[in-house]
Design an enzyme around this catalytic site. Structure first.
Site, PDB file in Angstrom:
ATOM      1  N   GLY A  71       0.817  -1.202   0.000  1.00  0.00           N
ATOM      2  CA  GLY A  71       0.000   0.000   0.000  1.00  0.00           C
ATOM      3  C   GLY A  71       0.856   1.259   0.000  1.00  0.00           C
ATOM      4  CB  THR A  72       3.970   2.132   1.809  1.00  0.00           C
ATOM      5  OG1 THR A  72       3.405   1.831   3.084  1.00  0.00           O
ATOM      6  CG2 THR A  72       4.901   3.321   1.933  1.00  0.00           C
ATOM      7  CB  CYS A 324       1.894   2.638  10.167  1.00  0.00           C
ATOM      8  SG  CYS A 324       0.540   1.605   9.662  1.00  0.00           S
TER       9      CYS A 324
HETATM   10  N1  PLP Z   1      -2.692   3.106   3.901  1.00  0.00           N
HETATM   11  C1  PLP Z   1      -3.418   2.741   4.974  1.00  0.00           C
HETATM   12  C2  PLP Z   1      -4.731   3.393   5.234  1.00  0.00           C
HETATM   13  C3  PLP Z   1      -2.943   1.745   5.841  1.00  0.00           C
HETATM   14  O1  PLP Z   1      -3.656   1.397   6.901  1.00  0.00           O
HETATM   15  C4  PLP Z   1      -1.685   1.149   5.552  1.00  0.00           C
HETATM   16  C5  PLP Z   1      -1.106   0.148   6.479  1.00  0.00           C
HETATM   17  O2  PLP Z   1      -1.406   0.114   7.650  1.00  0.00           O
HETATM   18  C6  PLP Z   1      -0.987   1.563   4.404  1.00  0.00           C
HETATM   19  C7  PLP Z   1      -1.515   2.536   3.615  1.00  0.00           C
HETATM   20  C8  PLP Z   1       0.328   0.962   4.047  1.00  0.00           C
HETATM   21  O3  PLP Z   1       0.164  -0.300   3.452  1.00  0.00           O
HETATM   22  P1  PLP Z   1       1.384  -1.337   3.436  1.00  0.00           P
HETATM   23  O4  PLP Z   1       1.519  -1.841   4.826  1.00  0.00           O
HETATM   24  O5  PLP Z   1       0.945  -2.401   2.490  1.00  0.00           O
HETATM   25  O6  PLP Z   1       2.569  -0.611   2.940  1.00  0.00           O
END
Ligand code: PLP
Length: 393
Positions: A71-72, A324
Protein backbone atom coordinates in the site's frame (compact mmCIF):
# COMPACT_ATOMS: atom_id res chain seq x y z
CA UNK A 1 -1.74 -18.28 28.43
CA UNK A 2 -4.64 -17.25 26.22
CA UNK A 3 -3.61 -15.08 23.26
CA UNK A 4 -6.15 -12.84 21.57
CA UNK A 5 -5.38 -10.78 18.54
CA UNK A 6 -7.43 -7.61 18.11
CA UNK A 7 -5.12 -5.81 15.71
CA UNK A 8 -6.51 -6.92 12.35
CA UNK A 9 -6.23 -3.39 10.96
CA UNK A 10 -2.45 -3.62 11.40
CA UNK A 11 -2.27 -6.93 9.59
CA UNK A 12 -4.06 -10.26 9.17
CA UNK A 13 -2.76 -13.83 9.03
CA UNK A 14 -2.46 -15.40 5.57
CA UNK A 15 -5.46 -17.66 4.97
CA UNK A 16 -4.53 -21.36 4.55
CA UNK A 17 -5.97 -21.52 1.01
CA UNK A 18 -4.02 -18.40 0.02
CA UNK A 19 -0.82 -19.94 1.39
CA UNK A 20 -1.52 -23.19 -0.47
CA UNK A 21 -2.01 -21.30 -3.75
CA UNK A 22 1.27 -19.42 -3.22
CA UNK A 23 3.49 -22.37 -2.26
CA UNK A 24 4.31 -23.80 -5.72
CA UNK A 25 5.62 -20.41 -6.83
CA UNK A 26 8.35 -20.49 -4.20
CA UNK A 27 9.67 -23.84 -5.41
CA UNK A 28 8.74 -25.80 -8.54
CA UNK A 29 7.43 -22.73 -10.45
CA UNK A 30 10.15 -20.37 -9.27
CA UNK A 31 10.88 -18.83 -12.68
CA UNK A 32 11.29 -15.12 -13.33
CA UNK A 33 8.03 -14.06 -14.97
CA UNK A 34 10.03 -12.03 -17.51
CA UNK A 35 12.28 -14.89 -18.66
CA UNK A 36 11.90 -16.23 -22.19
CA UNK A 37 11.67 -19.91 -21.34
CA UNK A 38 9.20 -22.39 -19.89
CA UNK A 39 10.04 -21.47 -16.27
CA UNK A 40 9.39 -17.83 -17.08
CA UNK A 41 6.16 -18.64 -18.91
CA UNK A 42 4.82 -20.46 -15.85
CA UNK A 43 5.42 -17.36 -13.74
CA UNK A 44 4.05 -15.02 -16.42
CA UNK A 45 0.94 -17.17 -16.77
CA UNK A 46 0.35 -17.05 -13.00
CA UNK A 47 0.78 -13.25 -12.96
CA UNK A 48 -1.56 -12.78 -15.95
CA UNK A 49 -4.16 -15.02 -14.34
CA UNK A 50 -3.92 -13.14 -11.04
CA UNK A 51 -4.18 -9.77 -12.79
CA UNK A 52 -7.26 -10.90 -14.73
CA UNK A 53 -8.84 -12.33 -11.58
CA UNK A 54 -8.35 -9.06 -9.67
CA UNK A 55 -9.64 -7.02 -12.62
CA UNK A 56 -12.76 -9.23 -12.88
CA UNK A 57 -13.40 -8.99 -9.14
CA UNK A 58 -13.15 -5.20 -9.26
CA UNK A 59 -14.92 -4.96 -12.66
CA UNK A 60 -12.03 -3.08 -14.27
CA UNK A 61 -9.58 -3.88 -17.10
CA UNK A 62 -6.50 -6.06 -16.45
CA UNK A 63 -4.37 -3.30 -17.98
CA UNK A 64 -5.56 -0.98 -15.20
CA UNK A 65 -4.04 -3.18 -12.46
CA UNK A 66 -0.40 -2.58 -11.43
CA UNK A 67 1.35 -4.70 -8.80
CA UNK A 68 3.47 -2.87 -6.24
CA UNK A 69 5.36 -3.79 -3.07
CA UNK A 70 2.39 -2.77 -0.90
CA UNK A 71 0.00 0.00 0.00
CA UNK A 72 2.81 2.41 0.83
CA UNK A 73 4.37 2.14 -2.63
CA UNK A 74 0.98 2.37 -4.35
CA UNK A 75 0.21 5.58 -2.41
CA UNK A 76 3.65 7.06 -3.13
CA UNK A 77 3.31 6.27 -6.82
CA UNK A 78 -0.20 7.71 -7.16
CA UNK A 79 0.71 10.93 -5.38
CA UNK A 80 4.23 11.61 -6.63
CA UNK A 81 3.65 10.17 -10.10
CA UNK A 82 0.33 12.01 -10.41
CA UNK A 83 1.79 15.32 -9.20
CA UNK A 84 4.69 15.15 -11.70
CA UNK A 85 2.52 14.03 -14.61
CA UNK A 86 0.07 16.90 -14.28
CA UNK A 87 2.57 19.76 -14.04
CA UNK A 88 2.42 22.77 -14.45
CA UNK A 89 -0.51 22.45 -12.02
CA UNK A 90 1.10 22.63 -8.62
CA UNK A 91 -1.63 22.10 -6.04
CA UNK A 92 -2.33 18.79 -4.35
CA UNK A 93 -5.24 18.36 -1.99
CA UNK A 94 -5.37 15.64 0.62
CA UNK A 95 -6.86 15.28 4.09
CA UNK A 96 -5.36 15.80 7.52
CA UNK A 97 -6.14 12.20 8.54
CA UNK A 98 -4.28 10.27 5.83
CA UNK A 99 -1.88 7.41 6.46
CA UNK A 100 1.82 8.29 6.72
CA UNK A 101 2.31 6.94 3.18
CA UNK A 102 0.32 9.90 1.85
CA UNK A 103 1.24 12.51 4.47
CA UNK A 104 4.99 11.88 4.06
CA UNK A 105 4.70 11.83 0.26
CA UNK A 106 2.98 15.22 0.47
CA UNK A 107 5.74 16.56 2.72
CA UNK A 108 8.32 15.51 0.12
CA UNK A 109 6.29 17.11 -2.66
CA UNK A 110 6.09 20.35 -0.65
CA UNK A 111 9.88 20.35 -0.44
CA UNK A 112 9.96 20.07 -4.22
CA UNK A 113 7.82 23.19 -4.61
CA UNK A 114 4.30 21.73 -4.76
CA UNK A 115 1.54 23.35 -2.71
CA UNK A 116 -0.40 20.96 -0.51
CA UNK A 117 -3.76 21.64 1.12
CA UNK A 118 -4.72 19.37 4.03
CA UNK A 119 -8.51 19.23 4.37
CA UNK A 120 -9.92 19.22 7.88
CA UNK A 121 -12.35 16.57 9.13
CA UNK A 122 -15.30 16.80 11.51
CA UNK A 123 -15.11 15.37 15.04
CA UNK A 124 -16.10 11.94 13.78
CA UNK A 125 -13.23 11.98 11.27
CA UNK A 126 -15.36 12.64 8.19
CA UNK A 127 -14.03 14.84 5.36
CA UNK A 128 -17.17 16.51 4.03
CA UNK A 129 -17.49 17.36 0.32
CA UNK A 130 -17.98 21.06 1.11
CA UNK A 131 -14.50 21.17 2.67
CA UNK A 132 -13.08 20.14 -0.69
CA UNK A 133 -15.43 22.44 -2.61
CA UNK A 134 -14.09 25.37 -0.55
CA UNK A 135 -10.42 24.42 -0.99
CA UNK A 136 -10.15 23.30 -4.62
CA UNK A 137 -8.53 25.64 -7.13
CA UNK A 138 -8.02 25.53 -10.90
CA UNK A 139 -4.36 24.67 -10.39
CA UNK A 140 -5.21 21.50 -8.43
CA UNK A 141 -3.80 18.47 -10.22
CA UNK A 142 -4.64 15.67 -7.81
CA UNK A 143 -6.96 15.13 -4.88
CA UNK A 144 -6.23 12.16 -2.61
CA UNK A 145 -8.59 11.24 0.22
CA UNK A 146 -8.50 7.86 1.92
CA UNK A 147 -11.53 5.58 1.60
CA UNK A 148 -11.50 4.61 5.27
CA UNK A 149 -9.25 5.70 8.09
CA UNK A 150 -6.91 3.16 9.67
CA UNK A 151 -7.13 4.54 13.22
CA UNK A 152 -10.76 5.48 13.74
CA UNK A 153 -12.36 3.66 10.80
CA UNK A 154 -14.22 6.68 9.42
CA UNK A 155 -15.51 5.98 5.90
CA UNK A 156 -15.37 8.96 3.55
CA UNK A 157 -17.89 10.16 0.93
CA UNK A 158 -15.51 9.20 -1.88
CA UNK A 159 -17.99 9.39 -4.75
CA UNK A 160 -18.99 12.97 -3.88
CA UNK A 161 -15.37 14.04 -3.30
CA UNK A 162 -14.36 12.51 -6.62
CA UNK A 163 -17.13 14.33 -8.50
CA UNK A 164 -15.94 17.67 -7.11
CA UNK A 165 -12.33 16.94 -8.12
CA UNK A 166 -13.42 16.04 -11.66
CA UNK A 167 -15.64 19.10 -11.97
CA UNK A 168 -12.54 21.20 -11.28
CA UNK A 169 -10.32 19.30 -13.72
CA UNK A 170 -8.33 17.38 -11.09
CA UNK A 171 -7.75 13.64 -10.91
CA UNK A 172 -8.78 11.67 -7.83
CA UNK A 173 -6.90 9.01 -5.89
CA UNK A 174 -8.10 7.07 -2.89
CA UNK A 175 -6.13 4.96 -0.43
CA UNK A 176 -8.47 1.99 -0.03
CA UNK A 177 -6.00 -0.09 2.01
CA UNK A 178 -8.34 -0.38 4.99
CA UNK A 179 -11.55 -0.57 2.99
CA UNK A 180 -10.70 -3.32 0.50
CA UNK A 181 -12.03 -6.68 1.65
CA UNK A 182 -13.88 -5.05 4.52
CA UNK A 183 -16.65 -3.02 2.85
CA UNK A 184 -17.83 -2.95 -0.79
CA UNK A 185 -15.51 -1.04 -3.14
CA UNK A 186 -17.14 -0.32 -6.50
CA UNK A 187 -14.53 1.46 -8.59
CA UNK A 188 -16.85 2.27 -11.50
CA UNK A 189 -19.51 3.72 -9.23
CA UNK A 190 -16.99 5.78 -7.24
CA UNK A 191 -15.46 7.13 -10.45
CA UNK A 192 -11.94 7.30 -8.98
CA UNK A 193 -8.89 7.56 -11.26
CA UNK A 194 -6.47 5.72 -8.99
CA UNK A 195 -6.97 3.45 -5.99
CA UNK A 196 -4.44 1.69 -3.73
CA UNK A 197 -4.82 -1.49 -1.72
CA UNK A 198 -2.63 -4.00 0.07
CA UNK A 199 -2.72 -7.80 0.38
CA UNK A 200 -1.95 -8.19 4.07
CA UNK A 201 -5.06 -6.36 5.23
CA UNK A 202 -7.41 -9.08 3.92
CA UNK A 203 -5.67 -12.38 4.75
CA UNK A 204 -3.17 -12.14 1.91
CA UNK A 205 0.62 -11.84 2.10
CA UNK A 206 2.63 -8.79 3.15
CA UNK A 207 4.78 -6.93 0.65
CA UNK A 208 2.26 -6.89 -2.19
CA UNK A 209 -0.17 -4.18 -3.18
CA UNK A 210 -2.06 -2.91 -6.17
CA UNK A 211 -2.42 0.50 -7.72
CA UNK A 212 -5.50 0.66 -9.93
CA UNK A 213 -4.91 3.30 -12.63
CA UNK A 214 -7.80 4.17 -14.91
CA UNK A 215 -7.01 3.89 -18.66
CA UNK A 216 -5.80 7.24 -19.95
CA UNK A 217 -4.32 8.33 -16.59
CA UNK A 218 -0.54 8.19 -16.69
CA UNK A 219 1.26 8.88 -13.41
CA UNK A 220 5.02 9.25 -13.89
CA UNK A 221 7.11 6.23 -12.96
CA UNK A 222 8.07 5.86 -9.31
CA UNK A 223 10.35 2.82 -9.59
CA UNK A 224 12.62 2.91 -12.62
CA UNK A 225 13.96 -0.44 -13.75
CA UNK A 226 13.13 -3.23 -16.17
CA UNK A 227 10.13 -3.75 -18.37
CA UNK A 228 7.87 -5.21 -15.71
CA UNK A 229 4.28 -4.00 -15.32
CA UNK A 230 4.19 -2.84 -18.94
CA UNK A 231 7.36 -0.78 -18.31
CA UNK A 232 5.58 1.38 -15.69
CA UNK A 233 7.05 -0.23 -12.53
CA UNK A 234 10.45 -1.89 -12.56
CA UNK A 235 11.47 -4.83 -10.35
CA UNK A 236 11.28 -8.61 -10.66
CA UNK A 237 7.67 -9.59 -10.11
CA UNK A 238 6.92 -11.22 -6.75
CA UNK A 239 4.98 -14.10 -8.31
CA UNK A 240 3.94 -15.94 -5.09
CA UNK A 241 2.67 -12.69 -3.57
CA UNK A 242 0.82 -11.73 -6.75
CA UNK A 243 -0.90 -15.13 -6.73
CA UNK A 244 -1.57 -14.70 -3.00
CA UNK A 245 -3.21 -11.28 -3.24
CA UNK A 246 -5.48 -12.45 -6.06
CA UNK A 247 -6.74 -15.48 -4.11
CA UNK A 248 -7.08 -13.41 -0.92
CA UNK A 249 -9.15 -10.80 -2.75
CA UNK A 250 -11.34 -13.49 -4.28
CA UNK A 251 -12.02 -14.96 -0.83
CA UNK A 252 -12.53 -11.54 0.78
CA UNK A 253 -15.09 -10.50 -1.83
CA UNK A 254 -16.80 -13.91 -1.81
CA UNK A 255 -17.20 -13.80 2.00
CA UNK A 256 -17.62 -10.04 2.38
CA UNK A 257 -21.24 -9.99 3.56
CA UNK A 258 -20.84 -12.89 5.95
CA UNK A 259 -17.61 -11.57 7.49
CA UNK A 260 -18.84 -8.01 7.64
CA UNK A 261 -22.00 -9.02 9.50
CA UNK A 262 -20.09 -11.17 12.01
CA UNK A 263 -17.35 -8.61 12.62
CA UNK A 264 -19.81 -5.75 13.06
CA UNK A 265 -21.88 -7.76 15.52
CA UNK A 266 -18.80 -8.56 17.61
CA UNK A 267 -17.55 -4.97 17.44
CA UNK A 268 -20.94 -3.52 18.40
CA UNK A 269 -21.12 -5.87 21.38
CA UNK A 270 -17.63 -4.81 22.48
CA UNK A 271 -18.44 -1.10 22.16
CA UNK A 272 -21.71 -1.49 24.06
CA UNK A 273 -19.98 -3.35 26.91
CA UNK A 274 -17.09 -0.88 27.14
CA UNK A 275 -19.46 2.07 27.32
CA UNK A 276 -21.62 0.28 29.90
CA UNK A 277 -18.81 -0.90 32.17
CA UNK A 278 -16.05 1.70 31.98
CA UNK A 279 -16.71 5.31 32.97
CA UNK A 280 -14.95 8.24 31.28
CA UNK A 281 -14.42 6.72 27.87
CA UNK A 282 -14.78 8.48 24.54
CA UNK A 283 -15.68 6.44 21.47
CA UNK A 284 -13.42 8.04 18.85
CA UNK A 285 -14.66 8.27 15.26
CA UNK A 286 -18.05 8.34 13.62
CA UNK A 287 -20.64 5.94 15.03
CA UNK A 288 -22.29 5.25 11.68
CA UNK A 289 -19.88 5.88 8.81
CA UNK A 290 -17.32 3.47 10.15
CA UNK A 291 -15.47 0.29 9.18
CA UNK A 292 -17.11 -2.74 10.82
CA UNK A 293 -13.80 -3.97 12.32
CA UNK A 294 -12.82 -0.77 14.10
CA UNK A 295 -13.36 0.37 17.69
CA UNK A 296 -11.19 3.17 19.06
CA UNK A 297 -11.56 4.48 22.59
CA UNK A 298 -9.95 7.22 24.61
CA UNK A 299 -9.70 6.02 28.21
CA UNK A 300 -9.45 9.21 30.18
CA UNK A 301 -6.76 9.75 32.84
CA UNK A 302 -4.47 6.95 31.61
CA UNK A 303 -1.77 6.46 29.01
CA UNK A 304 -2.67 4.32 26.01
CA UNK A 305 0.81 2.79 26.03
CA UNK A 306 0.43 1.61 29.65
CA UNK A 307 -2.93 0.08 28.85
CA UNK A 308 -1.50 -1.59 25.75
CA UNK A 309 1.34 -3.15 27.76
CA UNK A 310 -0.99 -4.27 30.55
CA UNK A 311 -3.25 -5.96 28.02
CA UNK A 312 -0.24 -7.48 26.26
CA UNK A 313 0.73 -9.16 29.54
CA UNK A 314 -2.72 -10.77 29.51
CA UNK A 315 -2.09 -12.02 25.95
CA UNK A 316 -4.22 -9.37 24.26
CA UNK A 317 -2.89 -7.56 21.19
CA UNK A 318 -4.32 -4.18 20.20
CA UNK A 319 -2.84 -0.88 19.11
CA UNK A 320 -2.29 2.63 20.36
CA UNK A 321 -2.71 5.00 17.45
CA UNK A 322 -1.74 3.08 14.34
CA UNK A 323 0.82 0.28 14.20
CA UNK A 324 2.56 2.13 11.43
CA UNK A 325 3.38 5.05 13.71
CA UNK A 326 4.22 3.07 16.81
CA UNK A 327 7.65 3.87 18.12
CA UNK A 328 6.69 7.50 18.04
CA UNK A 329 5.55 9.24 21.21
CA UNK A 330 3.69 11.89 19.25
CA UNK A 331 -0.07 11.73 19.74
CA UNK A 332 -1.98 10.52 16.71
CA UNK A 333 -2.41 13.23 14.05
CA UNK A 334 -5.77 11.65 13.21
CA UNK A 335 -7.17 11.99 16.73
CA UNK A 336 -5.83 15.53 17.01
CA UNK A 337 -7.49 16.38 13.68
CA UNK A 338 -10.84 15.26 15.13
CA UNK A 339 -10.35 17.84 17.88
CA UNK A 340 -9.49 15.38 20.64
CA UNK A 341 -7.19 17.07 23.20
CA UNK A 342 -3.60 15.79 23.39
CA UNK A 343 -4.01 14.04 26.76
CA UNK A 344 -7.08 12.14 25.54
CA UNK A 345 -5.34 11.25 22.29
CA UNK A 346 -2.54 9.77 24.43
CA UNK A 347 -5.08 7.59 26.22
CA UNK A 348 -6.54 6.13 23.05
CA UNK A 349 -6.48 2.50 21.95
CA UNK A 350 -7.61 0.84 18.73
CA UNK A 351 -9.20 -2.59 18.83
CA UNK A 352 -9.72 -4.17 15.42
CA UNK A 353 -11.66 -7.39 14.94
CA UNK A 354 -11.28 -10.21 12.43
CA UNK A 355 -13.38 -12.92 10.85
CA UNK A 356 -12.27 -15.48 13.44
CA UNK A 357 -12.79 -13.29 16.53
CA UNK A 358 -15.38 -14.90 18.82
CA UNK A 359 -17.68 -13.53 21.51
CA UNK A 360 -15.64 -15.54 24.06
CA UNK A 361 -12.52 -13.69 22.89
CA UNK A 362 -14.29 -10.39 23.36
CA UNK A 363 -15.53 -11.35 26.83
CA UNK A 364 -11.97 -12.25 27.86
CA UNK A 365 -10.74 -8.89 26.54
CA UNK A 366 -13.53 -6.99 28.27
CA UNK A 367 -12.80 -8.67 31.58
CA UNK A 368 -9.11 -7.78 31.36
CA UNK A 369 -9.74 -4.31 29.98
CA UNK A 370 -12.11 -3.35 32.80
CA UNK A 371 -9.54 -4.54 35.37
CA UNK A 372 -6.62 -2.86 33.61
CA UNK A 373 -8.35 0.51 33.36
CA UNK A 374 -9.28 0.36 37.06
CA UNK A 375 -5.72 -0.57 38.04
CA UNK A 376 -4.10 2.16 35.92
CA UNK A 377 -6.55 4.80 37.11
CA UNK A 378 -5.79 3.81 40.70
CA UNK A 379 -2.16 4.78 39.98
CA UNK A 380 -3.03 7.91 38.00
CA UNK A 381 -2.37 11.30 39.65
CA UNK A 382 -4.73 12.88 37.10
CA UNK A 383 -7.50 10.57 38.17
CA UNK A 384 -6.80 11.19 41.85
CA UNK A 385 -6.98 14.92 41.18
CA UNK A 386 -10.23 14.49 39.29
CA UNK A 387 -11.90 12.40 41.98
CA UNK A 388 -10.48 14.39 44.87
CA UNK A 389 -8.31 11.51 46.02
CA UNK A 390 -10.87 8.70 45.76
CA UNK A 391 -9.51 6.03 43.42
CA UNK A 392 -12.37 3.55 43.43
CA UNK A 393 -14.91 5.76 41.64
N1 PLP B 1 -2.69 3.11 3.90
C1 PLP B 1 -3.42 2.74 4.97
C2 PLP B 1 -4.73 3.39 5.23
C3 PLP B 1 -2.94 1.74 5.84
O1 PLP B 1 -3.66 1.40 6.90
C4 PLP B 1 -1.68 1.15 5.55
C5 PLP B 1 -1.11 0.15 6.48
O2 PLP B 1 -1.41 0.11 7.65
C6 PLP B 1 -0.99 1.56 4.40
C7 PLP B 1 -1.52 2.54 3.61
C8 PLP B 1 0.33 0.96 4.05
O3 PLP B 1 0.16 -0.30 3.45
P1 PLP B 1 1.38 -1.34 3.44
O4 PLP B 1 1.52 -1.84 4.83
O5 PLP B 1 0.95 -2.40 2.49
O6 PLP B 1 2.57 -0.61 2.94
Amino acid sequence: MKRIYLDYSATTPVSPTVLEAMMPYFSEHFGNANSMHAYGSEGAYAVDTARRKIADLLKVKPTEIYFTSGGTEADNWALKGGAQAYLPKKRIITSSIEHAAIISSCAQLEQQGFDVTYLKCDKGGIVHPEYLEDAITDDTSIVSVMFANNEIGSVQPIKELCEIAHRHGAIFHTDAVQAMGSIPVDIADLGVDMLSFSGHKFYGPKGIGVLYVRSGIKPDKLIAGGHQERTRRGGTTNVPAVVGISVALEEAIRDLDKNRRHIKEIRDYFVEQVEKNIPYVIYNGDRNNRLPQNANFAFEFIEGESLLLTLDLAGIACSSGSACSSGSLEPSHVLLATGLPVEKAHGSIRFSFGKDTTKEDVDYVLDNLIKAVKKLRAMSPLYAQFTGGKTNV
